[in-house]
Scaffold this active site. Structure first.
Site, PDB file in Angstrom:
ATOM      1  N   SER A  90       0.807  -1.220   0.000  1.00 53.65           N
ATOM      2  CA  SER A  90       0.000   0.000   0.000  1.00 53.65           C
ATOM      3  C   SER A  90       0.834   1.261   0.000  1.00 53.65           C
ATOM      4  O   SER A  90       0.322   2.357   0.198  1.00 53.65           O
ATOM      5  CB  SER A  90      -0.939  -0.008   1.214  1.00 53.65           C
ATOM      6  OG  SER A  90      -0.187  -0.337   2.347  1.00 53.65           O
ATOM      7  N   THR A 192      -0.859   2.458   4.559  1.00 49.84           N
ATOM      8  CA  THR A 192      -0.343   3.819   4.368  1.00 49.84           C
ATOM      9  C   THR A 192       0.597   4.183   5.512  1.00 49.84           C
ATOM     10  O   THR A 192       0.263   3.971   6.675  1.00 49.84           O
ATOM     11  CB  THR A 192      -1.527   4.814   4.400  1.00 49.84           C
ATOM     12  OG1 THR A 192      -2.309   4.587   3.256  1.00 49.84           O
ATOM     13  CG2 THR A 192      -1.054   6.252   4.418  1.00 49.84           C
ATOM     14  N   THR A 210       1.497   6.879   0.343  1.00 45.85           N
ATOM     15  CA  THR A 210       0.591   5.762   0.098  1.00 45.85           C
ATOM     16  C   THR A 210       0.407   5.501  -1.393  1.00 45.85           C
ATOM     17  O   THR A 210       0.611   6.394  -2.215  1.00 45.85           O
ATOM     18  CB  THR A 210      -0.803   6.078   0.708  1.00 45.85           C
ATOM     19  OG1 THR A 210      -1.632   4.923   0.637  1.00 45.85           O
ATOM     20  CG2 THR A 210      -1.500   7.208  -0.005  1.00 45.85           C
ATOM     21  N   ARG A 220      -8.589   8.539  -8.864  1.00 46.24           N
ATOM     22  CA  ARG A 220      -8.991   8.790  -7.478  1.00 46.24           C
ATOM     23  C   ARG A 220      -7.789   9.262  -6.633  1.00 46.24           C
ATOM     24  O   ARG A 220      -6.700   8.726  -6.720  1.00 46.24           O
ATOM     25  CB  ARG A 220      -9.575   7.514  -6.886  1.00 46.24           C
ATOM     26  CG  ARG A 220     -10.072   7.651  -5.446  1.00 46.24           C
ATOM     27  CD  ARG A 220      -9.032   7.222  -4.429  1.00 46.24           C
ATOM     28  NE  ARG A 220      -9.549   7.200  -3.071  1.00 46.24           N
ATOM     29  CZ  ARG A 220      -8.800   7.029  -1.989  1.00 46.24           C
ATOM     30  NH1 ARG A 220      -7.505   6.871  -2.118  1.00 46.24           N
ATOM     31  NH2 ARG A 220      -9.330   7.032  -0.795  1.00 46.24           N
ATOM     32  N   THR A 243      -4.799   7.279   8.585  1.00 43.33           N
ATOM     33  CA  THR A 243      -4.793   6.142   7.679  1.00 43.33           C
ATOM     34  C   THR A 243      -6.224   5.623   7.584  1.00 43.33           C
ATOM     35  O   THR A 243      -7.053   5.944   8.423  1.00 43.33           O
ATOM     36  CB  THR A 243      -3.823   5.043   8.175  1.00 43.33           C
ATOM     37  OG1 THR A 243      -3.833   3.950   7.257  1.00 43.33           O
ATOM     38  CG2 THR A 243      -4.187   4.530   9.536  1.00 43.33           C
ATOM     39  N   GLY A 244      -6.500   4.848   6.539  1.00 44.57           N
ATOM     40  CA  GLY A 244      -7.850   4.312   6.385  1.00 44.57           C
ATOM     41  C   GLY A 244      -8.560   4.896   5.181  1.00 44.57           C
ATOM     42  O   GLY A 244      -7.915   5.348   4.231  1.00 44.57           O
TER      43      GLY A 244
HETATM   44  C1  SD4 Z   1      -6.322   6.614   1.073  1.00 48.26           C
HETATM   45  N1  SD4 Z   1      -5.824   6.843   3.396  1.00 48.26           N
HETATM   46  O1  SD4 Z   1      -5.850   6.711  -0.048  1.00 48.26           O
HETATM   47  C2  SD4 Z   1      -5.387   6.222   2.201  1.00 48.26           C
HETATM   48  C3  SD4 Z   1      -5.352   4.737   2.222  1.00 48.26           C
HETATM   49  C4  SD4 Z   1      -5.001   4.124   3.508  1.00 48.26           C
HETATM   50  O2  SD4 Z   1      -4.989   2.363   4.898  1.00 48.26           O
HETATM   51  O3  SD4 Z   1      -4.618   4.749   4.470  1.00 48.26           O
HETATM   52  N2  SD4 Z   1      -5.161   2.869   3.675  1.00 48.26           N
HETATM   53  O4  SD4 Z   1      -7.516   6.775   1.315  1.00 48.26           O
END
Ligand code: SD4
Length: 333
Positions: A90, A192, A210, A220, A243-244
């Site tokens: 990631s 990330t 990330t 995106r 993150t997320g």
């Molecule tokens: C995103 N926040 O592109 C990042 C992805 C991520 O755990 O953190 N994944 O939305």
């Protein structure tokens, strides 16, 4: 005493204090108007924290800090470790692609003076964080996207690379069979990379890098390169990184919110919890099906982390100890 002034005074007098030191802070009782004296335990610096279990990355950052290097160099060095780690699917090289098979990177960086730089939708270059830093330091801009960011990366000497590894290509080909897009709640303890550091001078910087959500729509962009959402640093107060599911972080300007909550007096832990609550308590929030996690530090070297779902963690390198710490959460796995 005004909190800002208090923090400034504290800052001047606490650089390099040992762990467990105690600060005395004063506030006024609203009813009696008498001063309340509160003792606050503080951490020590240098200090680095990162999202997930990334001890190699925090070690690289801490090595910079231990030698007297600054927090900005430290977070860049730490993020580069994970960008080059092909096993991390990631971040950087080896990141999972979008639904068309293209690996596209987002990253940003912010320094003690509130300067920032970011890249979005960067292709064919592993070290997005270095490009972001160069945008900050050597261009009149804050953000470069797509082809322009890639072109700039070559101009500063970074090489063109194929970021789609065999393993990530295989995963994408498997995904294509059903081709269903669904944000995944990550429990693999790696995702990330967001990193925050305080150097020996007590100055804070942060970085975030990330490849974004796996199998996202082409074009995106998530929260990670958006200053205030994926990352925010205020050297007077502290820093936060997310993150997320980026869409949810952007909608609540998450990292800026955490830092502002700390400015209002919340600890890093309380601020992370409140920012997660804002997402979860939105009308019709679908939070059971997505993850968001925050980590934060304040100017005194205190840290916090919190997530919607179990299994989010933070790596912390402080006082010579590099450890992975499970975060508290709302929804048990
Ligand atoms: C995103 N926040 O592109 C990042 C992805 C991520 O755990 O953190 N994944 O939305």
């Amino acid at each position: 005493m005004n909190r800002r002034k208090f923090l400034k005074n504290v800052t001047l007098s606490t650089a390099g204090l040992a762990a467990g030191s105690t600060l005395m802070s004063c506030a006024e009782d609203s009813k009696t108007k008498k001063p309340i004296i509160a003792a606050k335990t503080i951490g020590s610096f240098p200090l680095v924290i990162a999202t997930w279990d990334v001890k190699n990355a925090t070690e690289a950052a801490y090595n910079v800090l231990e030698k007297g290097g600054n927090a900005l160099d430290a977070v860049e060095a730490g993020c580069r470790i994970e960008e080059a780690n092909e096993k991390g699917q990631s971040v950087g090289k080896g990141g999972l692609p979008d639904r068309d098979g293209n690996v596209t990177l987002d990253a940003c960086i912010m320094d003690k003076n509130g300067n920032c730089g970011s890249v979005v939708y960067l292709q064919n270059v592993t070290h997005a964080i270095t490009v972001a830093r160069n945008v900050m330091e050597n261009t009149p801009h804050v953000m470069l996207a797509g082809k322009g960011a890639e072109q700039y990366a070559y101009e500063i000497g970074l090489k063109k690379e194929n970021l789609l590894t065999e393993a990530s290509k295989k995963a994408w080909e498997k995904w294509k069979i059903e081709a269903k897009y669904k944000p995944i709640i990550n429990i693999e303890n790696h995702d990330t990379i967001g990193m925050l550091a305080i150097d020996q001078n007590g100055d804070i910087s942060g970085a975030c890098t990330t490849s974004g959500l796996a199998y996202k729509m082409a074009g995106r962009v998530g929260d990670s390169p958006i200053i205030g959402s994926g990352l925010f640093i205020d050297n007077e107060i502290g820093g936060c990184v997310a993150t997320g599911l980026g869409e949810e972080v952007v909608k609540t300007v998450g990292s800026f919110l955490v830092v502002e909550l700390m400015r209002q007096g919340k600890t890093p832990q309380e601020a992370c919890e409140e920012a997660i609550k804002r997402i979860v308590e939105k009308p019709n929030s679908d939070f059971k099906n997505f993850q968001v996690g925050y980590i934060a530090i304040d100017k005194q070297g205190e840290t916090g982390s919190f997530a919607i779902h179990q299994w989010f963690s933070m790596t912390k390198y402080q006082d010579g100890k590099n450890e992975n710490i499970q975060s508290q959460f709302i929804v048990k796995a």
